[in-house]
Design an enzyme around this catalytic site. Structure first.
Site, PDB file in Angstrom:
ATOM      1  N   ASP A 246       5.246  -7.477  -0.829  1.00  0.00           N
ATOM      2  CA  ASP A 246       5.493  -6.916   0.500  1.00  0.00           C
ATOM      3  C   ASP A 246       4.235  -6.484   1.242  1.00  0.00           C
ATOM      4  O   ASP A 246       4.271  -5.574   2.054  1.00  0.00           O
ATOM      5  CB  ASP A 246       6.429  -5.712   0.349  1.00  0.00           C
ATOM      6  CG  ASP A 246       5.897  -4.682  -0.643  1.00  0.00           C
ATOM      7  OD1 ASP A 246       4.673  -4.684  -0.903  1.00  0.00           O
ATOM      8  OD2 ASP A 246       6.689  -3.871  -1.156  1.00  0.00           O
TER       9      ASP A 246
ATOM     10  N   GLU B  79       8.616 -11.692  -6.594  1.00  0.00           N
ATOM     11  CA  GLU B  79       9.263 -10.411  -6.265  1.00  0.00           C
ATOM     12  C   GLU B  79       9.937 -10.517  -4.900  1.00  0.00           C
ATOM     13  O   GLU B  79       9.736  -9.708  -3.988  1.00  0.00           O
ATOM     14  CB  GLU B  79       8.273  -9.235  -6.294  1.00  0.00           C
ATOM     15  CG  GLU B  79       8.957  -7.878  -6.389  1.00  0.00           C
ATOM     16  CD  GLU B  79       7.992  -6.701  -6.403  1.00  0.00           C
ATOM     17  OE1 GLU B  79       7.524  -6.276  -5.344  1.00  0.00           O
ATOM     18  OE2 GLU B  79       7.695  -6.216  -7.514  1.00  0.00           O
TER      19      GLU B  79
ATOM     20  N   GLU C 244       5.979  -2.356   4.546  1.00  0.00           N
ATOM     21  CA  GLU C 244       6.365  -3.259   3.453  1.00  0.00           C
ATOM     22  C   GLU C 244       7.702  -3.975   3.675  1.00  0.00           C
ATOM     23  O   GLU C 244       7.837  -5.158   3.363  1.00  0.00           O
ATOM     24  CB  GLU C 244       6.398  -2.487   2.121  1.00  0.00           C
ATOM     25  CG  GLU C 244       5.032  -2.044   1.609  1.00  0.00           C
ATOM     26  CD  GLU C 244       4.611  -0.669   2.126  1.00  0.00           C
ATOM     27  OE1 GLU C 244       5.217  -0.180   3.105  1.00  0.00           O
ATOM     28  OE2 GLU C 244       3.672  -0.090   1.556  1.00  0.00           O
TER      29      GLU C 244
ATOM     30  N   HIS D  81       1.503   7.418  -1.989  1.00  0.00           N
ATOM     31  CA  HIS D  81       0.679   6.683  -1.010  1.00  0.00           C
ATOM     32  C   HIS D  81       1.464   6.114   0.149  1.00  0.00           C
ATOM     33  O   HIS D  81       0.902   5.507   1.057  1.00  0.00           O
ATOM     34  CB  HIS D  81      -0.078   5.542  -1.697  1.00  0.00           C
ATOM     35  CG  HIS D  81       0.809   4.438  -2.185  1.00  0.00           C
ATOM     36  ND1 HIS D  81       1.083   3.336  -1.439  1.00  0.00           N
ATOM     37  CD2 HIS D  81       1.505   4.290  -3.327  1.00  0.00           C
ATOM     38  CE1 HIS D  81       1.896   2.536  -2.112  1.00  0.00           C
ATOM     39  NE2 HIS D  81       2.183   3.105  -3.256  1.00  0.00           N
TER      40      HIS D  81
ATOM     41  N   ARG E 258       3.075   5.307   3.539  1.00  0.00           N
ATOM     42  CA  ARG E 258       2.705   5.702   4.896  1.00  0.00           C
ATOM     43  C   ARG E 258       3.755   6.601   5.545  1.00  0.00           C
ATOM     44  O   ARG E 258       3.423   7.499   6.308  1.00  0.00           O
ATOM     45  CB  ARG E 258       2.539   4.452   5.775  1.00  0.00           C
ATOM     46  CG  ARG E 258       1.200   3.799   5.614  1.00  0.00           C
ATOM     47  CD  ARG E 258       1.169   2.445   6.297  1.00  0.00           C
ATOM     48  NE  ARG E 258      -0.061   1.770   5.904  1.00  0.00           N
ATOM     49  CZ  ARG E 258      -1.095   1.567   6.706  1.00  0.00           C
ATOM     50  NH1 ARG E 258      -1.046   1.955   7.962  1.00  0.00           N
ATOM     51  NH2 ARG E 258      -2.173   0.965   6.267  1.00  0.00           N
TER      52      ARG E 258
ATOM     53  N   HIS F  30      -4.599   8.836  -4.394  1.00  0.00           N
ATOM     54  CA  HIS F  30      -4.876   7.586  -3.682  1.00  0.00           C
ATOM     55  C   HIS F  30      -6.066   7.771  -2.733  1.00  0.00           C
ATOM     56  O   HIS F  30      -6.288   8.871  -2.219  1.00  0.00           O
ATOM     57  CB  HIS F  30      -3.631   7.186  -2.884  1.00  0.00           C
ATOM     58  CG  HIS F  30      -3.585   5.739  -2.530  1.00  0.00           C
ATOM     59  ND1 HIS F  30      -4.135   5.236  -1.382  1.00  0.00           N
ATOM     60  CD2 HIS F  30      -3.057   4.682  -3.179  1.00  0.00           C
ATOM     61  CE1 HIS F  30      -3.936   3.928  -1.334  1.00  0.00           C
ATOM     62  NE2 HIS F  30      -3.276   3.567  -2.419  1.00  0.00           N
TER      63      HIS F  30
END
Ligand code: UDP
Length: 367
Positions: A94, A116, A130, A211, A213, A243
């Site tokens: 993604d 995936e 993603e 991490h 967003r 991160h």
């Protein structure tokens, strides 16, 4: 035939490493391209698995917008496509790397395989970007390797023909098997030595990562508030590889420095991270890969998101959606600390043979 495997970030490198090595063992002429959307984190994984990119676009720059990154990927990969005859491109999951390379390959009439494939929340904002990246990649791809039945069903509902979908399990379990075997042989490094000096491993260990967003700002503030309370109210040790994104670093270091049982450390290389995961009683994380890996070691995951595309773990009782709600995180943590870990034998995400299934798919059909 010429196969090009494309990756950009740490999780893609971990999850595509087994696929890459399986292809190298086949008759296909296999090459590796990295966009280096992440640089340091990606290189750690490349070093560990001893993967040598044939093409390195080296695109990471600080504070790069997604649009700038996309345009540079498009330009960089197109040059590779014009200078090399490529029959099949494999992309993963993604990321911006995956969706943009899938588009570039589509425009050049190069076949695209998506590893995936089919994970969905059907919520454009979560995870962002993603969810859109994987939907776009899914539309562009010719062949879809779904990690599980739910993903396969999503793809069929979206109109993908059944014979272009293969349920393989997640390749992360292939990578985990190899890594776990290496750890079992006795694994040491300076980071582990350092941690052993600072952390009391006789206490219950809580591993934390974050991490996403959509959690930047308020979400991370609230998670940090919960972590402060967890550290103060329980006899635990928290290990938090922070991160590198400044949106994460700023809040975490401001709120969680100076707590004696909270250990803020740099992102870990993959085997060291798995070494700690194995020793953890509980994980608090918004990571996709971590939700898939933890069940192998019977470690429950509090998922700091309100939706997950990895529902199998929730159904199996391996992971729990807590969002960024302070009270919920604190209470669920207390509950899980009082229990022993979940059944070790169940990992709903795969058996470790996904990469073999992927290569066999191409051997067994004309394309
Ligand atoms: N991971 C790692 N070091 C860390 C944190 C995570 O090697 O400090 C690994 C983890 O084992 C998993 C992958 O990175 O395989 C997950 O990456 P991330 O959480 O960045 O992305 P996501 O899976 O959410 O896409």
């Amino acid at each position: 035939k010429n196969v090009l495997i494309c990756i950009g970030t740490r999780p893609e490198a971990i999850k595509m490493a087994p696929v890459y090595f399986q292809f190298l063992k086949s008759d296909y002429n296999t090459k590796l391209c990295v966009t280096a959307q992440h640089r340091g984190l990606l290189d750690q994984v490349l070093d560990f698995f001893k993967m040598k990119p044939d093409f390195d676009l080296d695109l990471m720059t600080p504070n790069q917008t997604l649009n700038k990154l996309s345009s540079r990927i498009l330009e960089g990969i197109d040059k590779i496509f014009t200078e090399n005859k490529i029959d099949l491109v494999l992309v993963h999951g993604d990321t911006t790397t995956s969706s943009v390379i899938a588009l570039a390959a589509f425009n050049r009439k190069i076949k695209v395989a998506h590893v995936e494939a089919g994970l969905r929340t059907y919520n454009k904002q979560s995870p962002f970007p993603e969810e859109m990246n994987r939907q776009l990649t899914g539309r562009l791809a010719d062949f879809h390797f779904a990690p599980g039945e739910t993903a396969s069903l999503n793809l069929k509902k979206e109109g993908v023909a059944s014979n272009n979908i293969l349920v393989t399990g997640n390749t992360v379990i292939d990578a985990l098997k190899t890594t776990s075997a290496i750890l079992d042989q006795g694994f040491k490094n300076t980071v582990i030595q350092d941690l052993k000096e600072k952390v009391n491993f006789n206490k219950k260990i809580i591993l934390v990562t974050g991490h996403r967003r959509e959690n930047f700002g308020e979400g991370f503030e609230s998670i940090c508030n919960a972590l402060v309370r967890i550290a103060k109210e329980n006899d635990v040790e928290l290990i938090f590889p922070v991160h590198l994104n400044p949106n994460v670093q700023e809040v975490v270091y401001k709120r969680l420095s100076n707590l004696p049982n909270v250990h803020l450390i740099a992102p870990l290389d993959y085997p060291t991270f798995i070494w700690i995961m194995k020793k953890s009683h509980l994980i608090i994380s918004d990571s996709g890969g971590v939700q898939e890996e933890a069940p192998t070691f019977g470690v429950p995951v509090l998922v700091t998101r309100t939706v997950t595309e990895r529902q199998e773990g929730v159904t199996a009782g391996c992971s729990f959606l807590v969002g960024t709600n302070e009270v919920l995180i604190v209470e669920k943590t207390k509950e899980l600390l009082s229990k022993s870990k979940v059944n070790k034998s169940i990992n709903p995400y795969g058996e470790g043979d996904a990469s073999r299934k992927i290569v066999d798919f191409f051997k067994n059909r004309t394309w």
